[in-house]
Scaffold this active site. Sequence first.
Site, mmCIF file in Angstrom:
data_model
loop_
_atom_site.group_PDB
_atom_site.id
_atom_site.type_symbol
_atom_site.label_atom_id
_atom_site.label_comp_id
_atom_site.label_asym_id
_atom_site.label_seq_id
_atom_site.Cartn_x
_atom_site.Cartn_y
_atom_site.Cartn_z
ATOM 1 N N ASN A 181 0.822 -1.223 0.000
ATOM 2 C CA ASN A 181 0.000 0.000 0.000
ATOM 3 C C ASN A 181 0.849 1.264 0.000
ATOM 4 O O ASN A 181 0.402 2.309 -0.460
ATOM 5 C CB ASN A 181 -0.913 0.014 1.229
ATOM 6 C CG ASN A 181 -1.614 1.347 1.430
ATOM 7 O OD1 ASN A 181 -2.450 1.740 0.622
ATOM 8 N ND2 ASN A 181 -1.247 2.056 2.497
ATOM 9 N N ASP A 234 1.737 6.987 0.041
ATOM 10 C CA ASP A 234 0.664 6.093 -0.411
ATOM 11 C C ASP A 234 0.713 5.856 -1.920
ATOM 12 O O ASP A 234 0.591 6.783 -2.718
ATOM 13 C CB ASP A 234 -0.688 6.710 -0.023
ATOM 14 C CG ASP A 234 -1.773 5.668 0.064
ATOM 15 O OD1 ASP A 234 -1.632 4.727 0.878
ATOM 16 O OD2 ASP A 234 -2.763 5.775 -0.693
ATOM 17 N N ASP A 284 -0.711 -6.575 3.541
ATOM 18 C CA ASP A 284 -0.688 -5.594 4.624
ATOM 19 C C ASP A 284 -1.542 -4.377 4.246
ATOM 20 O O ASP A 284 -1.525 -3.931 3.090
ATOM 21 C CB ASP A 284 0.773 -5.151 4.854
ATOM 22 C CG ASP A 284 0.895 -4.123 5.956
ATOM 23 O OD1 ASP A 284 0.660 -4.482 7.119
ATOM 24 O OD2 ASP A 284 1.230 -2.959 5.649
ATOM 25 N N HIS A 305 -6.611 -0.095 3.117
ATOM 26 C CA HIS A 305 -6.184 1.193 2.564
ATOM 27 C C HIS A 305 -6.025 1.175 1.054
ATOM 28 O O HIS A 305 -5.482 2.104 0.464
ATOM 29 C CB HIS A 305 -4.912 1.657 3.278
ATOM 30 C CG HIS A 305 -5.126 1.785 4.757
ATOM 31 N ND1 HIS A 305 -5.719 2.887 5.319
ATOM 32 C CD2 HIS A 305 -4.923 0.914 5.772
ATOM 33 C CE1 HIS A 305 -5.838 2.700 6.627
ATOM 34 N NE2 HIS A 305 -5.362 1.506 6.931
ATOM 35 N N GLU A 347 -5.470 -8.166 4.994
ATOM 36 C CA GLU A 347 -5.592 -7.627 6.343
ATOM 37 C C GLU A 347 -6.553 -6.437 6.308
ATOM 38 O O GLU A 347 -6.184 -5.349 5.863
ATOM 39 C CB GLU A 347 -4.223 -7.178 6.866
ATOM 40 C CG GLU A 347 -4.286 -6.754 8.317
ATOM 41 C CD GLU A 347 -3.621 -5.444 8.608
ATOM 42 O OE1 GLU A 347 -3.424 -5.132 9.781
ATOM 43 O OE2 GLU A 347 -3.318 -4.684 7.659
HETATM 44 C C1 LAG Z 1 -0.249 -2.661 9.116
HETATM 45 N N1 LAG Z 1 -1.347 -3.151 8.756
HETATM 46 O O1 LAG Z 1 -2.243 -2.474 8.074
HETATM 47 C C2 LAG Z 1 0.695 -3.369 9.991
HETATM 48 O O2 LAG Z 1 0.123 -4.552 10.513
HETATM 49 C C3 LAG Z 1 1.115 -2.402 11.045
HETATM 50 O O3 LAG Z 1 1.946 -3.025 11.977
HETATM 51 C C4 LAG Z 1 1.803 -1.221 10.368
HETATM 52 O O4 LAG Z 1 2.106 -0.179 11.292
HETATM 53 C C5 LAG Z 1 0.920 -0.576 9.316
HETATM 54 N N2 LAG Z 1 0.012 -1.425 8.673
HETATM 55 C C6 LAG Z 1 1.791 0.018 8.229
HETATM 56 O O5 LAG Z 1 2.366 -0.994 7.465
HETATM 57 C C7 LAG Z 1 3.400 -0.224 11.876
HETATM 58 C C8 LAG Z 1 3.392 0.442 13.253
HETATM 59 C C9 LAG Z 1 3.371 1.959 13.146
HETATM 60 C C10 LAG Z 1 4.498 2.435 12.260
HETATM 61 C C11 LAG Z 1 4.272 1.806 10.880
HETATM 62 C C12 LAG Z 1 5.339 2.197 9.877
HETATM 63 O O6 LAG Z 1 2.241 0.003 13.987
HETATM 64 O O7 LAG Z 1 3.558 2.509 14.468
HETATM 65 O O8 LAG Z 1 4.491 3.823 12.165
HETATM 66 O O9 LAG Z 1 4.337 0.370 11.011
HETATM 67 O O10 LAG Z 1 6.608 1.791 10.290
HETATM 68 C C13 LAG Z 1 5.702 4.493 12.569
HETATM 69 C C14 LAG Z 1 5.473 5.488 13.675
HETATM 70 C C15 LAG Z 1 4.587 6.630 13.136
HETATM 71 C C16 LAG Z 1 5.248 7.267 11.930
HETATM 72 C C17 LAG Z 1 5.484 6.192 10.870
HETATM 73 C C18 LAG Z 1 6.213 6.747 9.647
HETATM 74 O O11 LAG Z 1 4.832 4.841 14.752
HETATM 75 O O12 LAG Z 1 4.422 7.598 14.155
HETATM 76 O O13 LAG Z 1 4.411 8.270 11.365
HETATM 77 O O14 LAG Z 1 6.301 5.156 11.439
HETATM 78 O O15 LAG Z 1 7.529 7.124 9.965
HETATM 79 CA CA CA Z 2 -3.748 3.601 -0.111
#
Ligand code: LAG
Ligand code: CA
Length: 494
Positions: free
Chosen positions: A121, A184, A214, A218, A240
């Site tokens: 995505n 995106d 994943d 979206h 998912e």
């Molecule tokens: C998913 N499913 O739809 C994954 O199962 C999930 O674990 C993913 O989020 C999400 N989609 C994007 O693939 C994970 C973390 C986020 C993390 C993101 C990107 O739960 O916390 O965001 O992966 O690494 C992190 C920071 C954000 C920041 C972002 C971009 O937490 O604050 O904005 O990175 O730098």
């Molecule tokens: Ca999208």
Amino acid sequence: MLRRLAVRLLAGAVVVGLLAACTPAGAEHPEPAAAKDVGVQLFHWTWDAIAAECPALAEAGYGWVLTSPPQEHVLGEQWWTVYQPVSYRVESRLGTREQLAAMTAACAEVGVDVVADAVVNHMTGQDEPGVGWAGSRYAHYDYPGLWSDAEGHFHHCGLTADDDISRYDDVVEVRSCELVNLADLATETEPVRARLREYLADLVDLGIAGVRIDAAKHMAPPDVEAIVADLPAQALVLSEVIRGPQEPIRPEEYLGAGDVLEFAWGRDVKGIVQGGALRLATELGSHEGSATYLPSDAAWIFVDNHDTERGRQTLSYADGQDYVLANVLMLASHYGRPIVYSGYAFSDRDAGPEQDGSGAVLPATCPEDAGPARAWADGEWVCQHAWPEIAGVVGWRAAVGPAGEDAQVQVDGRVVAFSRGERGWLVVNGNAEDVTSTFETGLLPGAYCDVVAGRLADGACTGQVVEVADGGHATVTVPARSAVAVHVGARQDG
Ligand code: LAG
Ligand code: CA
């Protein structure tokens, strides 16, 4: 193919005459079914570690493994850096392309399929330019030789101040704005779809048997369908789509692309296990229960995954015996198909797995005493899939096979028994005290080893032996908040 649900709930009866009342003495026991429908998510296990674990997985009865994302990703210690793709080079802190191919080969040799987590995505969420794990340079909206803004490969939704998704009740926003700042992809366009198909085809060339899509929510369903279109017909596709009760996007919309993860099961089972009325778990997904679940034949259920164990919506390894009970209920369930989760201990939500100085993930190892009673230090591999109680019931499910016409459920208060014809029988106890009772098991006479608390080793059972008498009766003690499971593949007199 729709699997027939044969849930019969008979409240208040300890012994209910079910199945043939008498079996001819000396009748032949059926062979174990050797079903392979249980998956295991080995979160952040390296390719080498998965390859080494596959023989044990096969032995336990697991059919397939879900890996963490295998593509090049941004640098950083947090677990979620692998969800920020920099390129589709199969080169990550979990291993090289060669190691991934060696893993799929080693697992195939013992009959275990490998399914990869495909992040399609979006790309990175980094505002500053950087270099990925495999050395590729990138900027937020520029991935040289792959994607660029100039060629229209990204969405800039213009619907929110920072182009980030803010309202999940707006379908256009959810699909064309940015999920936590992640660039995106314009997945409705043919060039983007074609390159993503190429990535998935490469994974198939490397021996991958399926993909988790994943963040499928979206992307519009036709986008997901187009991206998986060239996968082999038998490939597993797991979209998912996190079910949100108030959200307009429904997981059911994605059935055209393949199977879908049913998030409701794990959320609902948490309260049921904590409350103790385990009967309710057998109703999840049945018509009486909740009409809102995905159709059983396309649904995959799980007690937790890497996202939910970091939230409060589901149980996790930290819940000990409740977690075991939930896994047993999942494996005995007539609804959907199960995915066992296996990760590492953490107290900080962002903490990554243990890594060496270069950031490569250290290979997972399972402690000898992995189980619900152990205290876990941060970073230790919890190995839920190898907890004796869980692995034993995975073996039970493999031996009894999918729930068919002979599948029955009997309920007595907080004690629920699952019968699978002559192949196996399982009972769970939601009470805080042990329960001893005489049950109608439906099994042929014999001495069966309880595979929850014990194992059959060299013909001897290390746990409770369940003596099934003529007619299928057995007097069994079911430990408090636990279970007893027996099957034709673990008979002491077999
Ligand atoms: C998913 N499913 O739809 C994954 O199962 C999930 O674990 C993913 O989020 C999400 N989609 C994007 O693939 C994970 C973390 C986020 C993390 C993101 C990107 O739960 O916390 O965001 O992966 O690494 C992190 C920071 C954000 C920041 C972002 C971009 O937490 O604050 O904005 O990175 O730098
Ligand atoms: Ca999208």
